[in-house]
Design a protein around this motif. Structure first.
Motif, PDB file in Angstrom:
ATOM      1  N   SER A 165       0.810  -1.217   0.000  1.00 41.89           N
ATOM      2  CA  SER A 165       0.000   0.000   0.000  1.00 41.89           C
ATOM      3  C   SER A 165       0.842   1.265   0.000  1.00 41.89           C
ATOM      4  N   ARG A 166       0.182   2.343  -0.378  1.00 43.08           N
ATOM      5  CA  ARG A 166       0.750   3.681  -0.296  1.00 43.08           C
ATOM      6  C   ARG A 166      -0.082   4.455   0.724  1.00 43.08           C
ATOM      7  N   CYS A 167       0.441   5.524   1.221  1.00 48.04           N
ATOM      8  CA  CYS A 167      -0.270   6.339   2.197  1.00 48.04           C
ATOM      9  C   CYS A 167      -1.519   6.931   1.540  1.00 48.04           C
ATOM     10  N   PRO A 168      -2.705   6.670   2.110  1.00 52.65           N
ATOM     11  CA  PRO A 168      -3.919   7.202   1.511  1.00 52.65           C
ATOM     12  C   PRO A 168      -4.012   8.729   1.614  1.00 52.65           C
ATOM     13  N   ILE A 169      -3.230   9.320   2.491  1.00 54.48           N
ATOM     14  CA  ILE A 169      -3.261  10.769   2.679  1.00 54.48           C
ATOM     15  C   ILE A 169      -2.325  11.493   1.709  1.00 54.48           C
ATOM     16  N   CYS A 170      -1.038  11.091   1.696  1.00 50.48           N
ATOM     17  CA  CYS A 170      -0.056  11.848   0.908  1.00 50.48           C
ATOM     18  C   CYS A 170       0.521  11.088  -0.281  1.00 50.48           C
ATOM     19  N   ASN A 171       0.191   9.801  -0.424  1.00 47.88           N
ATOM     20  CA  ASN A 171       0.654   8.982  -1.549  1.00 47.88           C
ATOM     21  C   ASN A 171       2.070   8.444  -1.364  1.00 47.88           C
ATOM     22  N   GLY A 172       2.684   8.677  -0.222  1.00 50.24           N
ATOM     23  CA  GLY A 172       4.039   8.171   0.016  1.00 50.24           C
ATOM     24  C   GLY A 172       4.042   6.663   0.204  1.00 50.24           C
ATOM     25  N   PRO A 173       5.179   6.022  -0.033  1.00 43.12           N
ATOM     26  CA  PRO A 173       5.283   4.570   0.180  1.00 43.12           C
ATOM     27  C   PRO A 173       5.183   4.232   1.670  1.00 43.12           C
ATOM     28  N   LEU A 174       4.600   3.081   1.964  1.00 43.30           N
ATOM     29  CA  LEU A 174       4.524   2.597   3.342  1.00 43.30           C
ATOM     30  C   LEU A 174       5.589   1.528   3.546  1.00 43.30           C
ATOM     31  N   THR A 175       6.191   1.554   4.712  1.00 39.41           N
ATOM     32  CA  THR A 175       7.149   0.517   5.062  1.00 39.41           C
ATOM     33  C   THR A 175       6.752  -0.091   6.404  1.00 39.41           C
ATOM     34  N   SER A 176       7.046  -1.357   6.563  1.00 44.53           N
ATOM     35  CA  SER A 176       6.753  -2.049   7.801  1.00 44.53           C
ATOM     36  C   SER A 176       7.608  -1.449   8.911  1.00 44.53           C
ATOM     37  N   VAL A 177       7.022  -1.355  10.105  1.00 51.16           N
ATOM     38  CA  VAL A 177       7.755  -0.789  11.229  1.00 51.16           C
ATOM     39  C   VAL A 177       7.522  -1.675  12.458  1.00 51.16           C
ATOM     40  N   GLU A 178       8.558  -1.848  13.249  1.00 50.47           N
ATOM     41  CA  GLU A 178       8.481  -2.673  14.455  1.00 50.47           C
ATOM     42  C   GLU A 178       7.689  -1.949  15.544  1.00 50.47           C
ATOM     43  N   LYS A 179       7.006  -2.732  16.356  1.00 49.77           N
ATOM     44  CA  LYS A 179       6.226  -2.182  17.468  1.00 49.77           C
ATOM     45  C   LYS A 179       7.070  -1.285  18.380  1.00 49.77           C
ATOM     46  N   ASN A 180       8.252  -1.776  18.716  1.00 48.04           N
ATOM     47  CA  ASN A 180       9.076  -1.029  19.676  1.00 48.04           C
ATOM     48  C   ASN A 180       9.532   0.327  19.133  1.00 48.04           C
TER      49      ASN A 180
END
Length: 162
Positions: A99-114
């Motif tokens: 997916s891409r950011c629905p707000i700004c169109n930027g790429p999404l990357t997985s991020v760790e909980k911590n």
């Protein structure tokens, strides 16, 4: 795939971004409609994107100019996605990892909980294991309550595509 969506299709633009498509959304420009149409055509041409519009006149101008354009006639998201799929011969799928950011169109990357434990509410951290961050606006996403609506809409889409 790259799209250029006119100001009447903001919700559709967000859904296509969720499906991983690069969507330039042209909201209301402070220009007369004639000038606004010119701007849209110029952007679609320059960006080599498929113009998405609910404006018949703009659609006709785009196709006469040799641009790829899809006239969106439906108002419901699932039906709009079907219109696009059938015109392009490609299915639309929502996979958070793409997916891409629905707000700004930027790429999404997985991020760790911590890495986000001070950014999102604790109850969100407890209830979810997967998170994504927009590389541009830094907004954090997860499969929250809205995910049920996304699944329902995509099920409607799949049923219509049969």
């Amino acid at each position: 795939m790259r799209f250029v969506a006119d100001g009447m299709l903001g919700k559709l633009a967000r859904w296509l971004r969720l499906a991983g498509h690069d969507v330039i959304y042209i909201g209301k420009l402070n220009l007369p409609s004639e000038k606004q149409d010119e701007e849209m055509l110029e952007i679609a041409s320059k960006e080599k994107g498929v113009l998405l519009t609910a404006d018949v006149v703009l659609h006709k101008r785009a196709t006469k100019s040799g641009l790829k354009s899809i006239l969106i006639r439906e108002t419901e998201i699932a039906k709009q996605l079907v219109e696009i799929s059938r015109r392009l011969g490609k299915r639309i799928e929502i996979v958070p990892e793409n997916s891409r950011c629905p707000i700004c169109n930027g790429p999404l990357t997985s991020v760790e909980k911590n890495a986000i434990n001070n950014v999102v509410p604790e109850k969100v951290l407890i209830a979810n294991d997967s998170f994504w961050r927009c590389t541009d606006c830094r907004k954090i996403y997860w499969k929250g309550k809205h995910w049920k609506n996304i699944i329902e809409t995509m099920n409607q889409y799949e049923n219509m595509m049969k």
